[in-house]
Design an enzyme around this catalytic site. Structure first.
Site, mmCIF file in Angstrom:
data_model
loop_
_atom_site.group_PDB
_atom_site.id
_atom_site.type_symbol
_atom_site.label_atom_id
_atom_site.label_comp_id
_atom_site.label_asym_id
_atom_site.label_seq_id
_atom_site.Cartn_x
_atom_site.Cartn_y
_atom_site.Cartn_z
ATOM 1 N N ASP A 70 0.899 -1.180 -0.130
ATOM 2 C CA ASP A 70 0.025 -0.071 0.182
ATOM 3 C C ASP A 70 0.876 1.190 -0.057
ATOM 4 O O ASP A 70 1.617 1.574 0.912
ATOM 5 C CB ASP A 70 -0.893 0.112 1.147
ATOM 6 C CG ASP A 70 -2.021 -1.017 1.192
ATOM 7 O OD1 ASP A 70 -2.661 -0.981 -0.028
ATOM 8 O OD2 ASP A 70 -2.382 -1.642 2.245
ATOM 9 N N PHE A 116 -5.192 4.288 6.366
ATOM 10 C CA PHE A 116 -4.613 3.787 7.577
ATOM 11 C C PHE A 116 -4.705 2.229 7.801
ATOM 12 O O PHE A 116 -5.863 1.876 7.237
ATOM 13 C CB PHE A 116 -5.080 4.546 9.009
ATOM 14 C CG PHE A 116 -5.006 5.868 8.994
ATOM 15 C CD1 PHE A 116 -3.917 6.317 9.536
ATOM 16 C CD2 PHE A 116 -5.758 6.639 8.353
ATOM 17 C CE1 PHE A 116 -3.566 7.617 9.523
ATOM 18 C CE2 PHE A 116 -5.699 8.070 8.276
ATOM 19 C CZ PHE A 116 -4.608 8.652 8.950
ATOM 20 N N ASP A 157 -10.156 -5.006 -0.020
ATOM 21 C CA ASP A 157 -8.887 -4.289 0.961
ATOM 22 C C ASP A 157 -9.630 -3.594 2.118
ATOM 23 O O ASP A 157 -10.172 -2.705 1.808
ATOM 24 C CB ASP A 157 -8.281 -3.622 0.013
ATOM 25 C CG ASP A 157 -6.922 -3.142 0.468
ATOM 26 O OD1 ASP A 157 -6.421 -3.478 1.715
ATOM 27 O OD2 ASP A 157 -6.080 -2.531 -0.105
#
Ligand code: ZN
Length: 207
Positions: free
Chosen positions: A27, A135, A167
């Site tokens: 990510d 986050f 995700d």
């Protein structure tokens, strides 16, 4: 990798190499498209050197098209860009495929499925965010389940074999539901790295 121990990346990637996980998901956050910064190319190069599984690179950045060659140089299998970051999405998808990578398109929780209707037969994967990106460790947004079912119908209607990846907030407690709704690829971060036995946790997810 967002939930890995950044002081022990080699150890954590070696664990993944020895596990039954299929891909390693990276990510990338730029502090502009999302309100956080994760890691950039020097760190990803170090990770790519150790990784023995295909890399699934998820760019949460503005102008992802500027970095197609850098992402390719990592040996990336799948490169995913956000629809919200790409006004010329069809072109970016072609550019990713032209250099020999699979192309994925990502939708934030608030972005409707109709925004990718015209590229359903061009993409290799659609990633639905099940949390607002920025986050790790966030709670799964329940409406995602219905969104997966509707996307599966849309893909079937145009006979697209694009994968559906989920995700955010994925764990062994919702993996079954996600799979039944039509998801093919589950990204798990905290669920794996916060587990007392990460390798067993990956097996539980896959089971
Ligand atoms: Zn991701």
């Amino acid at each position: 990798m967002l939930a890995a121990d950044f002081g022990n990346l080699e150890r954590d990637i070696s664990m993944l190499n020895a596990s039954h996980c299929d891909w390693i998901h990276l990510d990338v956050m730029d502090g502009v498209f999302v309100p956080n910064i994760s890691f950039g190319f020097p760190v990803m190069e170090a990770m790519a050197k150790v990784a023995k599984k295909p890399l699934d690179v998820h760019l949460m950045i503005v102008h992802p098209e500027k970095f197609i060659h850098e992402v390719k140089a990592l040996g990336t299998y799948m490169m995913s860009v956000h629809q919200e970051a790409c006004p010329h999405l069809h072109r970016v998808v072609q550019q990713i495929k032209n250099v020999g990578m699979k192309a994925g398109v990502v939708l934030n929780p608030a972005t409707p499925l109709c925004m990718i209707e015209e590229v359903l037969t061009n993409v290799d994967m659609i990633l639905l965010m099940a949390v607002n990106p920025g986050f790790g460790g966030q709670k799964f947004i329940p409406q995602t389940l219905d969104k997966i079912k509707r996307l599966r119908q849309m893909l079937d209607a145009v006979q697209s074999d694009a994968l559906i990846e989920i995700d955010g907030g994925v764990s062994r407690f919702n993996a079954n539901e996600l799979y039944d709704a039509g998801a093919n690829v589950l990204v798990a971060g905290s669920a794996v790295f916060n587990a007392s036995d990460p390798i067993a946790e990956i097996d539980a997810l896959k089971a």
